[in-house]
Design a protein around this motif. Structure first.
Motif, mmCIF file in Angstrom:
data_model
loop_
_atom_site.group_PDB
_atom_site.id
_atom_site.type_symbol
_atom_site.label_atom_id
_atom_site.label_comp_id
_atom_site.label_asym_id
_atom_site.label_seq_id
_atom_site.Cartn_x
_atom_site.Cartn_y
_atom_site.Cartn_z
ATOM 1 N N ASN A 59 0.826 -1.203 0.000
ATOM 2 C CA ASN A 59 0.000 0.000 0.000
ATOM 3 C C ASN A 59 0.863 1.257 0.000
ATOM 4 O O ASN A 59 2.093 1.180 -0.053
ATOM 5 N N SER A 68 5.619 -1.387 -1.527
ATOM 6 C CA SER A 68 4.521 -0.896 -2.361
ATOM 7 C C SER A 68 4.537 -1.604 -3.721
ATOM 8 O O SER A 68 5.481 -2.284 -4.087
ATOM 9 N N ALA A 69 3.508 -1.351 -4.509
ATOM 10 C CA ALA A 69 3.130 -2.196 -5.646
ATOM 11 C C ALA A 69 4.235 -2.445 -6.661
ATOM 12 O O ALA A 69 4.831 -1.506 -7.191
ATOM 13 N N HIS A 114 0.562 7.237 -9.290
ATOM 14 C CA HIS A 114 0.589 7.362 -7.843
ATOM 15 C C HIS A 114 1.982 7.007 -7.329
ATOM 16 O O HIS A 114 2.639 6.096 -7.843
ATOM 17 N N HIS A 117 3.260 3.471 -6.655
ATOM 18 C CA HIS A 117 3.477 2.596 -7.807
ATOM 19 C C HIS A 117 4.705 3.005 -8.619
ATOM 20 O O HIS A 117 5.042 2.343 -9.596
ATOM 21 N N HIS A 209 -9.700 4.467 -11.786
ATOM 22 C CA HIS A 209 -9.007 4.682 -10.513
ATOM 23 C C HIS A 209 -8.631 6.151 -10.358
ATOM 24 O O HIS A 209 -7.792 6.651 -11.104
ATOM 25 N N ASP A 231 -4.267 -0.393 -10.135
ATOM 26 C CA ASP A 231 -5.300 -0.039 -9.157
ATOM 27 C C ASP A 231 -6.581 0.288 -9.914
ATOM 28 O O ASP A 231 -6.556 1.068 -10.879
ATOM 29 N N THR A 232 -7.687 -0.259 -9.471
ATOM 30 C CA THR A 232 -8.909 -0.069 -10.234
ATOM 31 C C THR A 232 -10.135 -0.465 -9.427
ATOM 32 O O THR A 232 -10.048 -1.241 -8.469
ATOM 33 N N GLU A 251 -6.095 -5.977 -7.814
ATOM 34 C CA GLU A 251 -6.082 -5.315 -6.505
ATOM 35 C C GLU A 251 -7.302 -5.704 -5.691
ATOM 36 O O GLU A 251 -8.366 -6.021 -6.234
ATOM 37 N N PHE A 253 -8.817 -4.286 -1.884
ATOM 38 C CA PHE A 253 -8.753 -3.615 -0.599
ATOM 39 C C PHE A 253 -9.556 -4.395 0.432
ATOM 40 O O PHE A 253 -10.550 -5.042 0.087
ATOM 41 N N HIS A 278 -11.072 1.765 -5.462
ATOM 42 C CA HIS A 278 -10.506 0.427 -5.287
ATOM 43 C C HIS A 278 -11.571 -0.657 -5.410
ATOM 44 O O HIS A 278 -12.730 -0.375 -5.696
ATOM 45 N N HIS A 300 -2.308 -5.454 -3.107
ATOM 46 C CA HIS A 300 -2.740 -4.163 -2.568
ATOM 47 C C HIS A 300 -3.676 -4.365 -1.370
ATOM 48 O O HIS A 300 -4.536 -3.539 -1.086
#
Length: 382
Positions: A59, A68-69, A114, A117, A209, A231-232, A251, A253, A278, A300
């Protein structure tokens, strides 16, 4: 064990687990035997195989357990290509534990801009040329934005500008070609093939996203396929582009209440973050049900012993296929016969593995600034 019993899941690696977090680690019938854990340097990539390793499962707040991703794909072509999908903060530390050559790491596909990423792009282009990544530029592919300043080209040019001091400081000692970034920007709004080399085809497709300008990717090679959502929210372009892939990493969450409790966000902010940008576990399950991958992977996700069973329970209320909750250094061997999910036995303190240098370069000393002569402490008597 059944695929609907989340209480049977292995422990996360940071809690002492050694297995992938799944109840179906093997799908299909492998043609060879796989060790219980993947040991770097001891398993050669086979011709025609894809090996997909999660270098960052996490994250915006990276931790020692979750970078992170970032997803790495090793391709079983003659070139043995190594491709990164996103390059979040902390992910290169995980790459460094795999005994893979640093000079092979030069192709990055960004899903969106982001920071979580993209954060290690500055490390790859600025720091790794100092430790063996010396064979030329980093190549970056990424989406356009709704205006030029929101696109990948503007982003990469800004990073190169930010590295001006670092680049100048490397003059003479470091191959200047290795400190460059070559960017290719494609239209975020179209599903299109935007990379085709060495038997690998990569298709970009728009996803939903935060802002317009986020994409996911599908990779095809030798009859095998891999999809990555970036991310979507759950969306049709991904379903249509990734239908029937061998492995889809999407992804996911945690539920809003679990996210709020674990992160300190208010329930209102957690709900907005989940619903506006997300994918919930049930929504991910619905996507998997339409795509029908051989194996589905989640990333994620905030990994905790409390959250993981909750995610599986919600997801399996709508989807019964094989699912892996990825964590850092989950590795998938993808062949025509099977998809096998394991954890890497990591090495925390390895020197860089430079690999075979393909571009000749001879370092040259650069005269120091004049003022150093008086400022330096003489060491002739030491």
């Amino acid at each position: 064990m059944t695929n609907s019993d989340p209480m049977s899941l292995p422990l996360p690696a940071y809690a002492g687990g050694t297995k992938a977090i799944t109840m179906t680690p093997v799908v299909g019938t492998p043609q060879r035997e796989y060790a219980e854990m993947f040991v770097p340097g001891e398993e050669a990539l086979e011709d025609g195989e894809l090996r997909v390793t999660v270098l960052g499962s996490g994250n915006p707040w990276n931790t020692r357990a979750q970078a992170s991703a970032c997803i790495m794909v090793e391709v079983g072509n003659p070139e043995r290509d190594i491709l990164l999908f996103d390059i979040g903060s902390g992910s290169l530390a995980n790459y460094a534990s795999l005994k893979l050559p640093v000079n092979k790491l030069n192709k990055v596909f960004l899903s969106h801009l982001h920071a979580d990423h993209t954060g290690d792009l500055i490390t790859l282009s600025g720091s790794w040329p100092k430790v063996g990544r010396a064979d030329g530029p980093v190549y970056v592919w990424g989406p356009s934005g709704t205006e030029p300043r929101l696109g990948t080209r503007h982003f990469v040019e800004g990073i190169e500008e930010a590295l001006a001091w670092d680049t100048a400081a490397g003059n003479g000692a470091i191959n200047p070609e290795s400190m460059k970034i070559v960017v290719s920007e494609h239209d975020f709004s179209k599903t299109q093939v935007m990379y085709e080399e060495n038997g690998v085809k990569i298709t970009s497709f728009p996803v939903i996203h935060a802002l317009s300008g986020a994409v996911g990717y599908r990779l095809d090679f030798a009859g095998l396929s891999f999809g990555f959502s970036g991310d979507t929210r759950a969306c049709w372009p991904l379903v249509r582009a990734c239908e029937g892939v061998d492995l889809l990493i999407h992804e996911c969450f945690p539920p809003a209440a679990a996210l709020a409790a674990a992160s300190g966000l208010s329930i209102e902010r957690a709900t907005i973050a989940l619903n506006a940008a997300h994918t919930s576990p049930t929504a991910a399950g619905k996507v998997f049900g339409m795509v029908k991958p051989r194996v589905a992977g989640l990333y994620h996700t905030l990994l905790s012993p409390q959250v993981i069973p909750m995610v599986f329970s919600e997801l399996h209320s709508v989807y019964s296929g094989p699912v892996v909750q990825t964590q850092d250094l989950t590795v998938f061997n993808v062949t025509k016969e099977a998809v096998v999910a394991r954890q890497v036995k990591q090495f925390d303190q390895l020197p860089p593995t430079p690999g075979k240098q393909r571009m000749a370069f001879s370092p040259l000393p650069v005269p120091p600034p004049d003022w150093w002569a008086e400022a330096l402490i003489p060491l002739v008597d030491v």
